[in-house]
Every structure is written in C-alpha cells, then in structure tokens.
Design an enzyme around this catalytic site. Structure first.
Site, PDB file in Angstrom:
ATOM      1  CB  ALA A 194      -0.925  -0.021   1.208  1.00 30.67           C
ATOM      2  CG  HIS A 195      -1.242   4.967   0.432  1.00 28.72           C
ATOM      3  ND1 HIS A 195      -2.132   5.996   0.285  1.00 28.72           N
ATOM      4  CD2 HIS A 195      -1.728   4.194   1.423  1.00 28.72           C
ATOM      5  CE1 HIS A 195      -3.098   5.833   1.162  1.00 28.72           C
ATOM      6  NE2 HIS A 195      -2.882   4.768   1.840  1.00 28.72           N
TER       7      HIS A 195
END
Lengths: 352, 352, 352
Positions: A240-241
């Site tokens: 994920a980010h």
C-alpha cells in the site's frame, strides 16, 4: 553442452563420490531423475528418491549419509541448493539475451534508452522516461512519463508503471505487475460520500529487487513508497501507499501490507499474511503464513503466527488446546457437577 | 506556484498561528517536513514529529494542543486530513489533462467517443462501444464490444473490460483491473467433470466508483453484477458474479466477495476479508481485516471480526483467552486432580 | 429466437406443469423474473421468489413442492441448475464465433496458427509458437516463444504466457492471467542477500482447463508445474512452482498453493485457502474457505477447515466454544475459588 562430474565439482568446489568421468547435459528433479541429467537433494523429504533416481550426477549436502547404495555419481557440497543455483545460473547465462527495438513499440521522442535494449512490440514508453543499459521490455508493458529505470532491468509483458516512479539496477518485474497506482486514500464526508485524496507521491524501487506476477505497489500520498535493495516479492502481493520494505526482506504470495507500515531488513513474510497500517516491524522478523499483524514488532528476530499474531510457539500451543476445546469444556462442566455434588454432600452431612 | 499561509487558510477556512506571510510551494510528510513545504498532522501517532518538522506550514486539527513549541506556522482546521485533500485536489487540477487520440490505438468504426478524449497507443475499443466526454484511456487498455462508458472516466493501462458492461460517470479503473470476466459457475456431473454454466449477464458500475489495480469484477450468470455509486474498491479484490455492492461502501485490498452476496450501503470492509455467497450484509456493517463472514448480517452498524466472524468485542475477548489456553487447560487439570484428591479423602473418611 | 415450453422441455427432458405453448426469448433471475423470459429455481434460499416471479417458464427440481400457486409454466427436471446450463450453452452457441487475424497483431514468421483463428490487434505471438484450430485471442495477449497451444482455446485480453509452456485443447484463460512466470526461488547467502535460482522449467496445462482473471501460475524450477485436465481455477489464485493440480479439481478465488504441493483429483478448495509447500493432498479432499493447510492429507474425502486446518466438524465445534471462552475461563476461576473454599472448610474442620 556436456560436462563431466569432475568439471562440475571443480566449478562448485565439491567432492566426488563415484565415477568422475560421467557426463550430463541437462537438469532434472530427483523424483524424475533422467539419464544424462544432473539432479540434487536438499529437502530431506525427498531423500527416498536418491536410491532409485536415474540421474547420472546428484548434488548432495556434505552431511548426507545414504542408507542404501546410490547409482549416481554424488557431488558433496556445503549447500546443494546453492550449488544448484550456481549451475542453473551458468546454464541461463549461456542463453544469449535478445536485443533490438521493435518498430511496433511506441517510444516517446523525449525518452532515453540505453544501449543493448530489447523492446518488444506494443511496449509504451512515455515522455521523459529514461532507461539504462541492457533493458529487456516485453510486449504491452507500459512505462508512463518521467519514470527513471536503471541498468539490466527485465520488465515482463503487461507490466504497468505509472508516472514519476524510480526503478534501480538489476530489477525484474514479472508480468502484470503494477507500480505506482494510486494509494487507497479517501476522506469521508458527513453524508457518507468519500472524497479522493490525490496520491501525489511515487514509488522508489532500489537495486536487485524482484517482484512477482500481478503484484501491486501503490504510490505514496506524499513522498515515496520504498522497496529497498535486494527485496524479493512474490505474486499477487499488495504493497500500500507509503509503505517501506527494508533491505533483503522476502514476501511470499498474496500477502498484503497496509499503508505507511515500515518493514525492517531481512524479514521473512510468508504467504497470505496481512499487516495493519502505520506499524514498525523490526529487522529479521519472521511472520508465518496467513498471520494477521495488528501491532508493531519491536524486537528483532521474533517469529509470529496467528490471527491476531502472537509468538509462534504460543500460537502453536494454543492451537493444540483449541482442537480439543469441546473436551475441555465438557471436563469443566463435569468438574462443576462434581463440586456441586460434594457441596450437597457436605451440606447434607452438616444437616444430618 | 507559491502560496502564503494566509492564502491557504482562506481557502480551507482555517485559523493561523504564527507568521501568515510564510510561503510554501510543495507538500511533504510531517516526518520528512522540508523547508518551503506544507505538511499536516492528523494521526496522533505522528504528533512527535511536529516539534522537529522543517515544514513551513502545518495543518492541524482544531483540538490539537502542542506540548512543546512548534517552529512552523500552524493552520487549525476542523479536519486536517480533509483540508489536505482539498489542497492536493487543487494542486492536481492545476495539471492540465492531456487530450488527443493516438493513431496507434484501435478504435472500431462503430464506436463513439465523446469530446476531449485522451487515448494512448495500443488501446483497443471494440464494436458499438460508446464513451462519454473527457475520457482518459491509457496504453493497452481493452474495451470489448457494446460497452457503454460515461463522462470523465479514467481507465489506466492494461484495464480489460469484457463485452456488454456499463460504467458510469467519473469512474477510475486502475491498471490491470478486469471487469466482466466470467463468473465461476460450473455444474458437476456424476463423473466428476464440471460443465461450464455460460455467464450471460454483465457488470454495471455506477457513478463515482474507483477500483484498485488488478482487482477483478466478474459478470453475472444472468442479470448484472452491480457496483453502486460512490463505492471505492482497493487493489486485488475479487467481486464474484451477481454480487451487489451498496452505495459508498469501501473495500480494502485482497478482500473477496462470493457469488450473489449483497453488501449494503456505507459498509467498511477491511483487507483480506472473505464473504461467503448468497449473503445479505446490512448497511454500515464494519468488517475487520481477514475476517470470514459465513452468514448474513441483519442489523445495521455491526462490527465483526474473526474466522468465522463474530462481534468484534467478543472476538477480541476470546482472543485474549486463546493466547493463554495452555494455562487454562493446565489449571483445569489441576482442579480435576484436587477434586479427585478431596473425593478420595472424603471416601477414606467414610471408610474409616 | 422464441421457444415454447414444450420445445424446451423436450430438449432438457423435463415434465411440463402448466401451459406448454407459452413462449420465451430470454433468461432472467427468479427474483427479477421478467415476462417473456425463462427462469430457474435451484437454491432453496430463493424459493420465496417463485410465487411472485413474472417469468413465463421456470425450471425446477423434480422434488420441489410449491406451497402456493405459481403463475409460470413449470418444467420439472432432475437438476434445474444443470438444465439451465444446457440451455444457456445452447444460446451461447447460437452466437457465431468471430474469425479473422488482425493486421495490427504481431505474429512471428516462425509461429503456426491453425484454421479458424480470431486474433485481435496488439496480440503478440513469439517465435516457434504453435496454436491449434479455432483459437480466439483477444487484444494485448502475449504468447512468448515456443509455447504450444491446442485447439478451441480462448485467451482473453492481456493474458501473458511465458516461453516454453504447453496449453491443451478447449482451455479458457481469462483476462490478465499469467502463465509461466518465474517461481519464487532464492537461495540466501550468509550475508542475508538472496540469489536467484533460475526457474528453467515450464507450465503444462492439460485439456478443458479454465483459469480465472489475474490468476498466476508459476513455471517450475526444474520439470513442470502441471494443471491436469478438467481443472477449474477462479480469479486471483496463486499456483506456485512445481505444483500439480489433479483432474477435475476446482479452486475458488484468491487461494494460494505453495511450491511443489500435489493436489489430488476431484478436490474442492474454497476461496482464500492457503496450502503450504511440499504437501500431498488426497483425492476428493474438501477445503473450506480461508483454511490454512500445514500438512499433507492422506485419506480421500476429508473435509477440512481452520487455521491451522482440522476436520471441519471439529473446527466448528471448537469455534462454538471459542466464542464463549471468556465465560469458560470465568467458570474455571469460579470453580477454583469454590475448591479452595471447600479445602479451607475441611481444613478448618480438621483443625477444630
């Protein structure tokens, strides 16, 4: 090409048992061991196959003691799996890399591509992209504007790299990998509607990273999602980010790592594990398959398992009791009955 | 472009503490806060960084009370994350959308494409496709026959949309998304062979939906798989045939929703959760990461966790006992021993 | 095309209840049943819809006993779902397959493609590929050198097949599938760096296999990863190197099977399950959703669930106790208190 046991033993620094002049020209699995091939035994589960194998040469670990006679010539080495890797790598290197850029690829005029590139048809390379030497880029890969890529990189078919991302030297991205897609960031408003938080950061992948098929690595909201050098990621993994993965960490298939979590160096994360967001995972942490990690891991070298994860040993011991929980419950009810019986008894006595 | 704290505070309706004339031209994370940048503090876990941050402006929530002096100019707002989103959106809008249709795209003669489109090379658009205004379609995306797409849609590289599907306005499909693949429907015959059930329905995606990289949405056997307006889906999610996802529900990465399940409005489903088939999930249900949902959820607003899932609080309390199960078992055995001892004792007494 | 109930009953060998002359021209789900359409009732959960459905014909199982009058003409068959499949298949076959090879595809001069092929733009077909008759290959699919493919194969958009793989007759690969990517094989050296083990094997997919969107099947290190005939695999599944899946086994979405594991015939593996490496799973094993399988399964026909998985019934019984663990713990503590009380009491008596 054919090689003798003696030539092979010299190359991998091994000791021969049997005929040093026997020749092989291919590799085979020990359970399928074919004449004229070299095989190996590393996992003890497969020991039984060594006695029947028709492979002519078998690599084994120094400490292996056969229980029965073995037909093949044995080469004893420190680590049979590593020696096999060395031989397979040699064989791979004998296959010459293709070069040449297809006229059916789209390459922006402002893109720079180093010498020795192999680029297949239908590859898209956007504005201001720069790619180092000896790149291999397979069909329908897509590299958006401003992406910078190092030397000796292999980008398989259908890889998609969004704009502004960095990829180091000697990286391999397998088919269908997505690098730089938007992180999952939305701010909920009072009426239940989610408004998008623009994801304006990028992804930075350092040298010697390999990423498996259809894995996704999201760009950061601000700053960078970072995959440090030497990291190996399997298929269908979600990064994920704003995640950061430390050097030489390996992540098996279908694992998911939530936003802003920092994973240390030399960690091993098995398949289908899930890590919550905003955690710090210490170096050398080992996470068992399907584990759910809700909290940071502070001490290096811990081994975790479970949902939620706890120390592996604790999880295993609790799991053994879990299997027998109905029996335990029954026993507790039985004890309760007995206690009540004794109580009644002693009350009756007192009343006598 | 540069903006002063005063200009920014005006735009997001915030209160300034510190120098209103300080200027910023970029964004940064609070832990990396660079001079000349604007940062934000929303998650309390990151509070410690505010005192050392070199960001010149920091957005904070109204109720934040600093424990030490802060160098940066602060802008106090109702919700720092939302205000950041507003500013990032403004910055994004300053980047002009590209337009133009590549001659290296394949566009069927019977397809209709609205004004303002940007279409990259190697995009495939089949027969009778219609696409609204201002579409952005990136390289190697594939849109099969009879697909209807609304206005202002972004379709990233390598997205594959099967025939007959509908996609609303303002939708974003990230790289590698598959929409309309066959549902997993087979009828087993007596000899163990599975015969395919043709999947003759489609997928309907309403307005304002965002779907993450490499997520798959299967077409219905009959009728439609439906993603209602405002739904946000993360990467590598599986939406099976005939599923319906209610308005403004969010689904995190690697979750799977089995066939014919109807998920309500405004639900939150965390990562790697799994929902069985043919369920009804009430509005505003919250499902924790890795949960397995075997049954329908009838009451709105429930929070569930576990495998199989139960009320979050119950799961957490049972998990605490689970960790210590071997101790509990030991205690039960000890109690059993003591009871038997007492029995023996009292029997002996009776026999005396 | 319109068909009467009589014509349909003849084709699927069913018994009519109601008007045999009523005509239908489409299919619909029972809960949406539209006039002029044929619907079906197979899952008892949906029985309530049969009384209100506006479908003109409804297929039902022989043993279904309506509780209220039904408007539609009923056709009773052995298995309503199978009969529906038969009718849907007939309808699908009425749609003529497209043929023709796009000039915008890249087809190596050394590739051989059988008669009746349909090949869309931007398909890449490498050197020495051979493809049988009646292949349908959609846009941006990529088939690397030396791949051999049988007859009647459908390869959807963006499928990527690495070199040297085999695919049998009548196979369907959905969009985004990756076949033949490198297995996840690295040998760790003493300094923590992982060295790649070249993955020199391939993937062999036998006849009548269907593989769902974005699923990945890795090539073997040595030898072949094998998917036997009749296997059906759902979306986003991970099949690791040297795995073998037995005939007619079905695997639901997001399941992962680790390296070298051999799964038997006619197994059913539900969604998000995970199997460890180097296991043997007996024929007809059933694995529940999200289960983690750490060990081989020796006896055919077992049903497993849990993490780690145990017999389904045991898992379910233990799960019921798990939900009430805090109560059980409380009861044990209470029993301990009572025992201590009794002890004190009897000691006091003895001391009296």
């Amino acid at each position: 090409m054919e090689f003798t046991a003696r030539q092979i033993a010299d190359y991998i620094n091994g000791d021969i048992e049997g005929n040093p002049e026997v020749k092989v020209s291919s590799f085979s699995k020990i359970e399928e061991g074919k004449p004229g091939s070299l095989s190996f035994l590393s996992n003890p589960k497969y020991s039984k196959y060594i006695y029947e194998s028709n492979a002519d040469i078998i690599l084994i670990n120094k400490d292996f003691v056969p229980e029965f006679p073995v037909k093949a010539t044995l080469i004893r080495v420190e680590n049979a799996y590593e020696s096999l890797a060395k031989l397979l790598t040699l064989a791979e290197q004998a296959n010459q890399r293709k070069t040449g850029i297809s006229l059916q690829a789209f390459i922006s005029e402002t893109a720079e591509i180093g010498q020795g590139a192999y680029i297949e048809p239908f590859v898209y390379i956007g504005e201001n992209v720069s790619i180092g030497e000896n790149a291999s880029i397979y069909s329908s890969a897509s590299i958006a504007e401003n992406v910078k890529i190092g030397d000796n990189v292999t980008i398989y078919a259908g890889v998609k790299i969004y704009k502004d991302c960095f990829i180091g030297n000697n990286c391999t991205l397998h088919a269908g990998v997505v690098v730089g897609s938007d992180g999952f960031g939305f701010a909920s408003s009072s009426d239940g509607i989610y408004n998008k938080i623009p994801q304006t950061g990028n992804v930075v992948i350092e040298d010697n990273v390999e990423i498996g098929a259809n894995t996704t690595v999201d760009r950061a909201t601000l700053g960078s999602t970072i995959i440090r050098k030497g990291v190996k990621i399997d298929n269908l993994v979600q990064i994920a980010h704003n995640v950061e993965i430390g050097e030489n960490t390996v992540i098996a298939a279908q694992t998911g790592i939530s936003g802003s979590t920092k994973v240390g160096k030399n960690c091993i994360i098995a398949g289908q594990a899930g890590l919550a967001g905003h955690l710090h995972i210490a170096d050398k942490t080992i996470i068992a398959a399907q584990s759910g990690i809700p909290n940071s891991v502070k001490n290096s070298g811990e081994i975790l398992m479970g949902y939620p994860a706890i120390a592996l040993r604790d999880f295993q011991r609790s799991s053994i009791v879990f299997k027998k929980l109905p029996d335990l419950q029954k026993l507790v009810y039985e004890l309760k009955r007995q206690i009540n019986e004794q109580k009644d008894l002693s009350q009756n006595k007192n009343n006598e």
